[in-house]
Design a protein around this motif. Structure first.
Motif, PDB file in Angstrom:
ATOM      1  N   MET A  54       0.863  -1.183   0.000  1.00 42.35           N
ATOM      2  CA  MET A  54       0.000   0.000   0.000  1.00 42.35           C
ATOM      3  C   MET A  54       0.897   1.230   0.000  1.00 42.35           C
ATOM      4  N   LYS A  55       0.420   2.268  -0.653  1.00 46.09           N
ATOM      5  CA  LYS A  55       1.122   3.547  -0.585  1.00 46.09           C
ATOM      6  C   LYS A  55       0.090   4.650  -0.704  1.00 46.09           C
ATOM      7  N   LEU A  56       0.387   5.754  -0.060  1.00 44.86           N
ATOM      8  CA  LEU A  56      -0.515   6.892  -0.036  1.00 44.86           C
ATOM      9  C   LEU A  56       0.065   7.994  -0.908  1.00 44.86           C
ATOM     10  N   ILE A  57      -0.754   8.526  -1.823  1.00 44.48           N
ATOM     11  CA  ILE A  57      -0.293   9.646  -2.640  1.00 44.48           C
ATOM     12  C   ILE A  57      -1.264  10.815  -2.476  1.00 44.48           C
ATOM     13  N   GLU A  58      -0.707  12.008  -2.500  1.00 45.12           N
ATOM     14  CA  GLU A  58      -1.524  13.205  -2.371  1.00 45.12           C
ATOM     15  C   GLU A  58      -2.105  13.566  -3.733  1.00 45.12           C
ATOM     16  N   THR A  59      -3.367  13.978  -3.732  1.00 48.27           N
ATOM     17  CA  THR A  59      -4.038  14.388  -4.969  1.00 48.27           C
ATOM     18  C   THR A  59      -4.638  15.777  -4.770  1.00 48.27           C
TER      19      THR A  59
END
Length: 161
Positions: A54-59
């Motif tokens: 899992m990875k979190l990316i800013e949008t």
């Protein structure tokens, strides 16, 4: 001959409420390897999805080109999906065989910038976001003696602790 099959879904019960989730349909044609005998009929299909990463990316906040609402973050999830199809061989002995398949699937869950007044990035870094994949439905049918059409409906649920 085309036949539909009832499947056993060896999964937990579906959650009664979901807030941050993604539903995904996986539609594919599977081919039995040449070392296995032809298919007469399908008996059972078992699907086992596991989270690999899992990875979190800013949008940006707003709407994507496809019209999906973006709320600040996307949680990118990579799944390894193992499938086991049990079938009766098209032979005089009518022996039972198992075919194994495995594939990877990536999907995302849209998350807001803050959850319960805590920055989502901080929740992710402190391992407070738990994700569980559920198999909602599986359908399979024999297309011909070597090929199977299979469709899986997955629910991937994120819980914030």
């Amino acid at each position: 001959m085309r036949c539909k099959v009832q499947t056993n879904i060896n999964q937990k019960l579906l959650p009664s409420q979901v807030k941050y989730f993604k539903e995904e349909i996986i539609n594919e044609i599977l081919t039995i390897i040449s070392e296995k005998p032809n298919i007469e009929r399908i008996l059972n299909v078992v699907v086992d999805p596991k989270i690999v990463s899992m990875k979190l990316i800013e949008t940006e906040e707003g709407y994507s080109n496809e019209g999906q609402r973006l709320a600040g973050y996307k949680l990118i999830i990579e799944l390894n999906i193992k499938e086991k199809i049990t079938y009766v061989a098209d032979e005089k002995t009518q022996s039972v065989h198992v075919a194994y398949f495995e594939n990877m699937k990536s999907l995302f869950i849209v998350l807001p910038k803050e959850i319960n007044c805590i920055n989502t990035c901080e929740l992710f870094r402190s391992n407070r976001i738990f994700v569980t994949p559920y198999v909602e439905a599986v359908k399979a049918r024999k297309l011909d003696c070597r090929n199977i059409h299979k469709c899986i409906l997955l629910l991937v649920n994120a819980i914030i602790c």
